[in-house]
Scaffold this active site. Sequence first.
Site, PDB file in Angstrom:
ATOM      1  N   ASN A 319     -52.986 -11.853   3.504  1.00  0.00           N
ATOM      2  CA  ASN A 319     -53.910 -11.033   4.280  1.00  0.00           C
ATOM      3  C   ASN A 319     -54.807 -10.293   3.306  1.00  0.00           C
ATOM      4  O   ASN A 319     -54.315  -9.636   2.383  1.00  0.00           O
ATOM      5  CB  ASN A 319     -53.152 -10.033   5.164  1.00  0.00           C
ATOM      6  CG  ASN A 319     -54.081  -9.191   6.017  1.00  0.00           C
ATOM      7  OD1 ASN A 319     -54.813  -8.343   5.514  1.00  0.00           O
ATOM      8  ND2 ASN A 319     -54.038  -9.410   7.320  1.00  0.00           N
ATOM      9  N   SER A 342     -55.620 -12.847   9.469  1.00  0.00           N
ATOM     10  CA  SER A 342     -56.432 -11.670   9.740  1.00  0.00           C
ATOM     11  C   SER A 342     -55.785 -10.900  10.881  1.00  0.00           C
ATOM     12  O   SER A 342     -55.403 -11.493  11.901  1.00  0.00           O
ATOM     13  CB  SER A 342     -57.862 -12.078  10.106  1.00  0.00           C
ATOM     14  OG  SER A 342     -58.697 -10.943  10.191  1.00  0.00           O
ATOM     15  N   GLU A 343     -55.658  -9.576  10.728  1.00  0.00           N
ATOM     16  CA  GLU A 343     -54.859  -8.804  11.673  1.00  0.00           C
ATOM     17  C   GLU A 343     -55.428  -8.741  13.081  1.00  0.00           C
ATOM     18  O   GLU A 343     -54.741  -8.328  14.009  1.00  0.00           O
ATOM     19  CB  GLU A 343     -54.612  -7.380  11.152  1.00  0.00           C
ATOM     20  CG  GLU A 343     -55.839  -6.588  10.803  1.00  0.00           C
ATOM     21  CD  GLU A 343     -56.152  -6.598   9.316  1.00  0.00           C
ATOM     22  OE1 GLU A 343     -56.547  -5.555   8.790  1.00  0.00           O
ATOM     23  OE2 GLU A 343     -56.011  -7.665   8.684  1.00  0.00           O
ATOM     24  N   ASN A 344     -56.683  -9.161  13.271  1.00  0.00           N
ATOM     25  CA  ASN A 344     -57.229  -9.187  14.629  1.00  0.00           C
ATOM     26  C   ASN A 344     -56.810 -10.421  15.411  1.00  0.00           C
ATOM     27  O   ASN A 344     -57.204 -10.588  16.565  1.00  0.00           O
ATOM     28  CB  ASN A 344     -58.753  -9.075  14.610  1.00  0.00           C
ATOM     29  CG  ASN A 344     -59.422 -10.186  13.821  1.00  0.00           C
ATOM     30  OD1 ASN A 344     -59.014 -10.484  12.701  1.00  0.00           O
ATOM     31  ND2 ASN A 344     -60.448 -10.789  14.381  1.00  0.00           N
ATOM     32  N   SER A 384     -49.777 -10.418  15.773  1.00  0.00           N
ATOM     33  CA  SER A 384     -50.308 -10.398  14.414  1.00  0.00           C
ATOM     34  C   SER A 384     -49.528  -9.420  13.543  1.00  0.00           C
ATOM     35  O   SER A 384     -49.146  -9.730  12.405  1.00  0.00           O
ATOM     36  CB  SER A 384     -51.791 -10.006  14.445  1.00  0.00           C
ATOM     37  OG  SER A 384     -52.331  -9.989  13.150  1.00  0.00           O
TER      38      SER A 384
END
Length: 524
Positions: A319, A342-344, A384
């Site tokens: 990440n 990606s944290e989204n 996520s």
Amino acid sequence: MLRIIPSRVPNPRYLCPLLSQFSASPKVSFSTCSRRHAQFYTNPFEAVKDIPDGSKLLVGGFGLCGIPENLINALLQTKVKDLTVVSNNAGVDNFGLGLLLKQKQIRRMISSYVGENAEFERQYLAGELEVELTPQGTLAERIRAGGAGIPAFFTPTAYGTLIHEGGSPIKYAPDGRIEICSEEREERLYNGRGYILEDAITGDFALVKAWKADRAGNLIFRKTARNFNPTMCKAAKITIAEVEEIVEIDSIPPEDVHIPSIFVHRLIKGEKYEKRIERLTLQKDSSSKSAASKNPAKALREQIARRAALEFRDGMYANLGIGIPMLSSNFIPAGIKVNLQSENGVLGLGPFPKPGDEDPDLINAGKETVTVLPGASYFSSDDSFAMIRGGHIDLTILGAMQVSKYGDLANWLVPGKLVKGMGGAMDLVSSAGAGTKVIVTMEHTAKGGVPKIIDKCTLPLTGKHCVNMIITELCVFTVDKEKGLTLVEIADGVSLQDIVDATSCVFEVSTDLKPMQKSAVSVA
């Protein structure tokens, strides 16, 4: 034969499928109830007009991606006020939730990120708006827990920070004093690791954006427009969904449904969608030269990114934060495949799109347009952060304002002056306790030559004892939470005294000190 005991008559809803087998009618229904849960509205105003003043709203979206823009615009017409809004961020000044802020309809925001919304930041610092800043993964999990009927949970995220200790500013007075601050969290140790107690979040109404709905009220989402939307559907008394398309029942295969109709109460088809792109980012011409040939500032950033790229390993899940961390993906060495998360809500990030191929429903955590590679997947924000918090990510690289000699990190707040929010950073660095390697990439000093690597952080912490390595334009340090810093690489043209002068803490020098390495590969 169906035998019914008179003293214990089953609920008719459970008998419906059984009794239908004995009906002479050719129309056989296997549904326990004929009532459809979701109500369909012809316009967004009708769907939201009964939301009263003082309501608590859960509003989906990440940046401007996947926001319920038609429902938000309808709230502008109703003039409802004194709202508490739970949303990852508040859009931008002139779009999305930023419009409700501008009309002073929001009393409190519960968010993880202020971002580039200048009005959001101005109202907060001026004492006009209450803001409860919450780590992004904790925010997602608090909402998930609320929808699942779990009142609270322990998390390692934010242990040892202002979120844990209390005192994070929620509301400023006009003179700059802190009028309301966050409360201290209960703490507990599990297997020698610190955790804090977080309360669940529920809402009166959820306003969400989906791609399609069927006539039963089932929803599906598109790409990274999923983000917080599915989680919020489950945590509100009344969920109002706007969609781009309404299809007939059975048009969405049951196994493809993202949110079952039981969580959806009202539905509208959006009349139009602007779908603004916050940061349109496109591939550069393959003939363009390296940033190093253009200006010194970009050359410095590229130097750091090239060194960070050497930390990637084949098959690794990583990440990358905004800026230099993401830039490092341009210099992944040949023969190395890295799975970027990606944290989204996406795993398998690819390069930036070519002109004309950008998709407003596909962005990274920096709100930039991206593409995905074969084998990629999309998921909700709570999933996520389960990957992140659970230690399933091998490497995270992020920036910093300050790093202490024992690996404490500060990168989210300058009290009373700068408020960007922690976003997902607190969750990302908490994963160090689960085995994730955490690397900080940054310039060695701030403006005026002020050291950023110091004995003890003076800014509010993002995480304690969480950094494993620091990479700057001058050198590379490894970090041990008990022994401190060890200088392992030094850049060309930099002396040991230069590093001593720019570093405000004691450090060891490796007996195997090497010249600073960098990736030789650059992808345009």
